[in-house]
Motif scaffolding. Structure first.
Motif, PDB file in Angstrom:
ATOM      1  N   VAL A 131       5.745 -24.909 -54.569  1.00 59.14           N
ATOM      2  CA  VAL A 131       5.473 -24.205 -55.824  1.00 59.14           C
ATOM      3  C   VAL A 131       6.412 -23.006 -55.911  1.00 59.14           C
ATOM      4  O   VAL A 131       6.549 -22.263 -54.942  1.00 59.14           O
ATOM      5  CB  VAL A 131       4.013 -23.707 -55.891  1.00 59.14           C
ATOM      6  CG1 VAL A 131       3.700 -23.159 -57.279  1.00 59.14           C
ATOM      7  CG2 VAL A 131       3.031 -24.811 -55.538  1.00 59.14           C
ATOM      8  N   ILE A 156      -0.749 -16.781 -58.189  1.00 58.06           N
ATOM      9  CA  ILE A 156      -1.803 -16.807 -57.181  1.00 58.06           C
ATOM     10  C   ILE A 156      -1.291 -16.119 -55.914  1.00 58.06           C
ATOM     11  O   ILE A 156      -0.158 -16.344 -55.504  1.00 58.06           O
ATOM     12  CB  ILE A 156      -2.305 -18.253 -56.933  1.00 58.06           C
ATOM     13  CG1 ILE A 156      -3.456 -18.305 -55.928  1.00 58.06           C
ATOM     14  CG2 ILE A 156      -1.187 -19.201 -56.501  1.00 58.06           C
ATOM     15  CD1 ILE A 156      -4.189 -19.651 -55.895  1.00 58.06           C
ATOM     16  N   GLY A 164      -6.970 -23.388 -46.787  1.00 61.10           N
ATOM     17  CA  GLY A 164      -8.263 -23.918 -47.190  1.00 61.10           C
ATOM     18  C   GLY A 164      -8.986 -23.030 -48.184  1.00 61.10           C
ATOM     19  O   GLY A 164     -10.195 -23.095 -48.290  1.00 61.10           O
ATOM     20  N   GLY A 165      -8.252 -22.206 -48.908  1.00 58.75           N
ATOM     21  CA  GLY A 165      -8.846 -21.421 -49.980  1.00 58.75           C
ATOM     22  C   GLY A 165      -9.280 -20.012 -49.599  1.00 58.75           C
ATOM     23  O   GLY A 165      -9.657 -19.225 -50.470  1.00 58.75           O
ATOM     24  N   MET A 168      -7.563 -16.059 -51.196  1.00 53.81           N
ATOM     25  CA  MET A 168      -6.717 -16.311 -52.369  1.00 53.81           C
ATOM     26  C   MET A 168      -7.184 -15.493 -53.573  1.00 53.81           C
ATOM     27  O   MET A 168      -8.369 -15.257 -53.727  1.00 53.81           O
ATOM     28  CB  MET A 168      -6.801 -17.783 -52.780  1.00 53.81           C
ATOM     29  CG  MET A 168      -6.172 -18.740 -51.809  1.00 53.81           C
ATOM     30  SD  MET A 168      -6.203 -20.472 -52.384  1.00 53.81           S
ATOM     31  CE  MET A 168      -7.248 -20.421 -53.793  1.00 53.81           C
ATOM     32  N   HIS A 208      -5.723 -32.517 -55.894  1.00 51.80           N
ATOM     33  CA  HIS A 208      -5.432 -32.347 -54.471  1.00 51.80           C
ATOM     34  C   HIS A 208      -5.215 -33.741 -53.901  1.00 51.80           C
ATOM     35  O   HIS A 208      -6.155 -34.516 -53.775  1.00 51.80           O
ATOM     36  CB  HIS A 208      -6.601 -31.638 -53.771  1.00 51.80           C
ATOM     37  CG  HIS A 208      -6.483 -31.596 -52.277  1.00 51.80           C
ATOM     38  ND1 HIS A 208      -6.677 -30.447 -51.547  1.00 51.80           N
ATOM     39  CD2 HIS A 208      -6.193 -32.550 -51.362  1.00 51.80           C
ATOM     40  CE1 HIS A 208      -6.508 -30.708 -50.256  1.00 51.80           C
ATOM     41  NE2 HIS A 208      -6.225 -31.983 -50.121  1.00 51.80           N
ATOM     42  N   HIS A 235     -13.910 -24.940 -52.317  1.00 47.44           N
ATOM     43  CA  HIS A 235     -12.990 -25.372 -51.269  1.00 47.44           C
ATOM     44  C   HIS A 235     -13.628 -26.261 -50.213  1.00 47.44           C
ATOM     45  O   HIS A 235     -13.045 -26.506 -49.167  1.00 47.44           O
ATOM     46  CB  HIS A 235     -12.281 -24.178 -50.628  1.00 47.44           C
ATOM     47  CG  HIS A 235     -11.587 -23.330 -51.647  1.00 47.44           C
ATOM     48  ND1 HIS A 235     -10.523 -23.792 -52.376  1.00 47.44           N
ATOM     49  CD2 HIS A 235     -11.840 -22.091 -52.103  1.00 47.44           C
ATOM     50  CE1 HIS A 235     -10.143 -22.865 -53.239  1.00 47.44           C
ATOM     51  NE2 HIS A 235     -10.931 -21.820 -53.099  1.00 47.44           N
ATOM     52  N   GLU A 275      -0.725 -31.741 -47.350  1.00 50.50           N
ATOM     53  CA  GLU A 275      -1.478 -31.555 -48.598  1.00 50.50           C
ATOM     54  C   GLU A 275      -0.541 -31.168 -49.726  1.00 50.50           C
ATOM     55  O   GLU A 275       0.301 -30.287 -49.554  1.00 50.50           O
ATOM     56  CB  GLU A 275      -2.481 -30.408 -48.451  1.00 50.50           C
ATOM     57  CG  GLU A 275      -3.611 -30.649 -47.491  1.00 50.50           C
ATOM     58  CD  GLU A 275      -4.620 -29.499 -47.506  1.00 50.50           C
ATOM     59  OE1 GLU A 275      -5.666 -29.660 -46.894  1.00 50.50           O
ATOM     60  OE2 GLU A 275      -4.352 -28.443 -48.120  1.00 50.50           O
ATOM     61  N   LEU A 277      -0.339 -30.266 -54.086  1.00 47.24           N
ATOM     62  CA  LEU A 277      -0.924 -30.080 -55.412  1.00 47.24           C
ATOM     63  C   LEU A 277      -0.120 -30.979 -56.334  1.00 47.24           C
ATOM     64  O   LEU A 277       1.104 -31.024 -56.227  1.00 47.24           O
ATOM     65  CB  LEU A 277      -0.761 -28.633 -55.894  1.00 47.24           C
ATOM     66  CG  LEU A 277      -1.583 -27.540 -55.236  1.00 47.24           C
ATOM     67  CD1 LEU A 277      -1.144 -26.184 -55.787  1.00 47.24           C
ATOM     68  CD2 LEU A 277      -3.064 -27.758 -55.504  1.00 47.24           C
ATOM     69  N   MET A 287       1.528 -27.904 -50.230  1.00 49.49           N
ATOM     70  CA  MET A 287       0.563 -26.804 -50.168  1.00 49.49           C
ATOM     71  C   MET A 287       0.389 -26.331 -48.730  1.00 49.49           C
ATOM     72  O   MET A 287       0.632 -25.198 -48.410  1.00 49.49           O
ATOM     73  CB  MET A 287      -0.759 -27.269 -50.767  1.00 49.49           C
ATOM     74  CG  MET A 287      -1.716 -26.161 -51.064  1.00 49.49           C
ATOM     75  SD  MET A 287      -3.073 -26.649 -52.169  1.00 49.49           S
ATOM     76  CE  MET A 287      -3.537 -28.257 -51.614  1.00 49.49           C
TER      77      MET A 287
HETATM   78  C1  MV4 Z   1      -3.039 -23.301 -55.498  1.00 55.37           C
HETATM   79  C2  MV4 Z   1      -3.661 -23.626 -56.710  1.00 55.37           C
HETATM   80  C3  MV4 Z   1      -2.929 -23.508 -57.851  1.00 55.37           C
HETATM   81  N1  MV4 Z   1      -1.645 -23.068 -57.813  1.00 55.37           N
HETATM   82  N2  MV4 Z   1      -1.763 -22.868 -55.511  1.00 55.37           N
HETATM   83  C4  MV4 Z   1      -6.835 -23.912 -52.642  1.00 55.37           C
HETATM   84  C5  MV4 Z   1      -6.851 -24.215 -51.198  1.00 55.37           C
HETATM   85  C6  MV4 Z   1      -5.542 -23.814 -50.675  1.00 55.37           C
HETATM   86  N3  MV4 Z   1      -5.074 -24.809 -49.782  1.00 55.37           N
HETATM   87  C7  MV4 Z   1      -4.660 -23.680 -51.862  1.00 55.37           C
HETATM   88  N4  MV4 Z   1      -5.484 -23.841 -53.029  1.00 55.37           N
HETATM   89  C8  MV4 Z   1      -4.955 -23.797 -54.269  1.00 55.37           C
HETATM   90  N5  MV4 Z   1      -3.655 -23.385 -54.331  1.00 55.37           N
HETATM   91  C9  MV4 Z   1      -1.105 -22.766 -56.642  1.00 55.37           C
HETATM   92  N6  MV4 Z   1       0.149 -22.317 -56.627  1.00 55.37           N
HETATM   93  C10 MV4 Z   1      -4.988 -24.055 -56.665  1.00 55.37           C
HETATM   94  C11 MV4 Z   1      -5.646 -24.129 -55.447  1.00 55.37           C
HETATM   95  C12 MV4 Z   1      -7.008 -24.557 -55.534  1.00 55.37           C
HETATM   96  C13 MV4 Z   1      -7.428 -25.772 -54.983  1.00 55.37           C
HETATM   97  C14 MV4 Z   1      -6.555 -26.611 -54.296  1.00 55.37           C
HETATM   98  C15 MV4 Z   1      -6.981 -27.798 -53.750  1.00 55.37           C
HETATM   99  C16 MV4 Z   1      -8.316 -28.160 -53.890  1.00 55.37           C
HETATM  100  C17 MV4 Z   1      -9.189 -27.357 -54.551  1.00 55.37           C
HETATM  101  C18 MV4 Z   1      -8.784 -26.144 -55.092  1.00 55.37           C
HETATM  102  C19 MV4 Z   1      -9.688 -25.346 -55.775  1.00 55.37           C
HETATM  103  C20 MV4 Z   1      -9.260 -24.164 -56.306  1.00 55.37           C
HETATM  104  C21 MV4 Z   1      -7.930 -23.764 -56.181  1.00 55.37           C
END
Ligand code: MV4
Length: 446
Positions: A131, A156, A164-165, A168, A208, A235, A275, A277, A287
């Motif tokens: 990202v 973010i 794992g959230g 953040m 995800h 999460h 993992e 996104l 991610m």
């Molecule tokens: C993000 C995102 C949106 N944009 N990064 C959540 C867990 C961690 N591994 C990273 N996460 C996220 N990163 C960017 N640049 C949204 C999340 C996210 C999320 C990711 C996977 C599964 C569920 C989630 C729930 C809320 C936010």
């Protein structure tokens, strides 16, 4: 091959590992806290060592206690399972120094992926899509704000020691930036003892999707296709499936290649998960990488018809992999049955299970350490079973899951079964229209 494996874990995963060891002719050692002495992993292992009181920090998280158990039982390998010490680089290092094989990657690989800024930098060098965001750490409000304006809001903020959230913060505009950065830093410092933060463009309503990989000790890496884990709550994953309803052959090929590149960049050994996104335009971004076997590995096992724990033990013992990738031939869905009350904000519901009947029949798998008469202790993770259904198509798999959920009976405690029953009927879920935001709008009927 190993002669004796100590399983540094509890619950269903300890049992899962013991089962494969037995089939491979490997002796097993269970470790347990006093809260777990009636647990099935203790009963089914060849030997069992009590390593302390219920508190995780004095039992399953104690490197000293576990190494003492290794010493007295003369185990030649340690399987860390997931959670607890599975991604603890210090533990892997102690095992290396002691000459007992840690079944997983090296301490150095765990460290590189555990620090999210380092992980991201490694991926940029390896040309794995990430990202857009800050190059490295956001050190001050002034510098961060400048970068955020360039990236464009919303952004973010993530803790480099997080994952794992945890740690953040989403920032919608310039005005909030300073306050959010300071709050996030304080939180990260308190939780991880490391307040370094980095920043990314916030991807709205992503999916995800993760790719399972396996690497051997000779630099070969293969992918075992994807799992879709978009159905999450705070999460915590609740449902996982493979193949992803969003996937097509072209995207799978691209993401598979990216995952292999990611693993090769750190010379990865063992089973691991990359993992991603994935946004609505099918763009995908790295991610994080999990350097352990995951809860949801079973979904992959069912669609590619391989025992991933067996493969994991084989590569740890120095066997070569064929190097070919694996593709789903079936559809599998896993639901997590937790000792939680879905009608009361998923609050924990530990206690005595007075009756327990797990689903059975064609295409149904239940991995559990629970039974009638078992008391779910309040000290650990609330997952008591994984229910996995496999069928030829997603539609049939959902029908099978509904049937299997109807016959899953647990009395004495509350579980997430009613939640899953309603989810399986949900129109959007049935259409495969799920993003990580899906559960925010999902309402449980009384
Ligand atoms: C993000 C995102 C949106 N944009 N990064 C959540 C867990 C961690 N591994 C990273 N996460 C996220 N990163 C960017 N640049 C949204 C999340 C996210 C999320 C990711 C996977 C599964 C569920 C989630 C729930 C809320 C936010």
């Amino acid at each position: 091959m190993f002669k004796k494996i100590l399983i540094a874990n509890r619950g269903e995963i300890a049992l899962r590992v013991i089962r494969t060891c037995k089939e491979m002719g490997i002796r097993t050692v269970a470790v347990y806290s006093t809260a777990d002495k009636e647990s099935l992993h203790v009963r089914f292992a060849d030997e069992a060592v009590c390593i302390g009181p219920p508190s995780s920090s004095e039992s399953y998280l104690s490197i000293t206690k576990i190494m003492a158990a290794v010493e007295i039982t003369n185990a030649d390998a340690v399987h860390p399972g997931y959670g607890f010490l599975a991604e603890n680089a210090d533990f892997a290092e102690v095992c290396e120094e002691y000459g007992v094989k840690f079944i997983g990657p090296s301490a150095q690989m765990i460290r590189m992926m555990g620090d999210k800024i380092t992980a991201k930098e490694t991926m940029i060098k390896a040309k794995v899509p990430v990202v857009p965001g800050s190059a490295g750490q956001v050190k001050s409000v002034k510098e961060g704000l400048k970068a955020a304006k360039k990236i464009g809001f919303p952004v973010i903020l993530k803790a480099t020691a997080g994952g794992g959230g945890k740690g953040m913060r989403i920032v919608d505009n310039e005005e909030e930036f300073g306050e959010q950065l300071e709050k996030a830093q304080i939180e990260a410092g308190a939780s991880f003892g490391n307040d370094a933060m980095y920043m990314e463009k916030f991807v709205e309503e992503p999916r995800h999707i993760e790719i399972q990989v396996i690497g051997d000790q000779y630099g070969n890496v293969a992918h075992l296709s994807e799992r879709d884990c978009s159905v999450q709550r705070r999460h915590q994953k609740l449902v996982e499936e493979s193949p992803s309803p969003f996937m097509d052959d072209k995207l799978r090929d691209k993401m598979g290649k990216a995952a292999i590149k990611a693993a090769k960049a750190i010379d990865y050994e063992g089973v691991g998960t990359v993992e991603f996104l994935v946004d609505k335009n099918r763009k995908f971004y790295f991610m994080e990488m999990n350097t352990r076997i995951q809860v949801e590995h079973t979904v992959t096992e069912e669609v590619i018809n391989r025992d991933l724990i067996k493969e994991q033990i084989k590569v740890a013992a120095g066997e070569k992999i064929s190097g070919k990738n694996y593709y789903p031939t079936m559809h599998a869905i896993e639901v997590r049955i937790n000792a939680e009350d879905p009608y009361h904000d998923f609050r924990p519901s530990p206690g005595l299970i007075t009756s327990f009947h797990s689903s059975k029949g064609h295409g149904v798998r239940v991995d559990t350490h629970a039974y009638a008469g078992y008391t779910v202790p309040p000290y650990y993770d609330s997952m008591i079973a994984k229910l996995i259904c496999v069928a030829e198509t997603r539609e049939e798999c959902i029908l099978k899951m509904q049937r299997a959920l109807d016959e899953f009976i647990v009395e004495g405690i509350k579980t997430t079964v009613p939640f899953h029953q309603q989810l399986m009927k949900d129109e959007r879920f049935r259409n495969g229209d799920v993003t990580t935001k899906f559960l925010e709008d999902f309402e449980l009927k009384p």
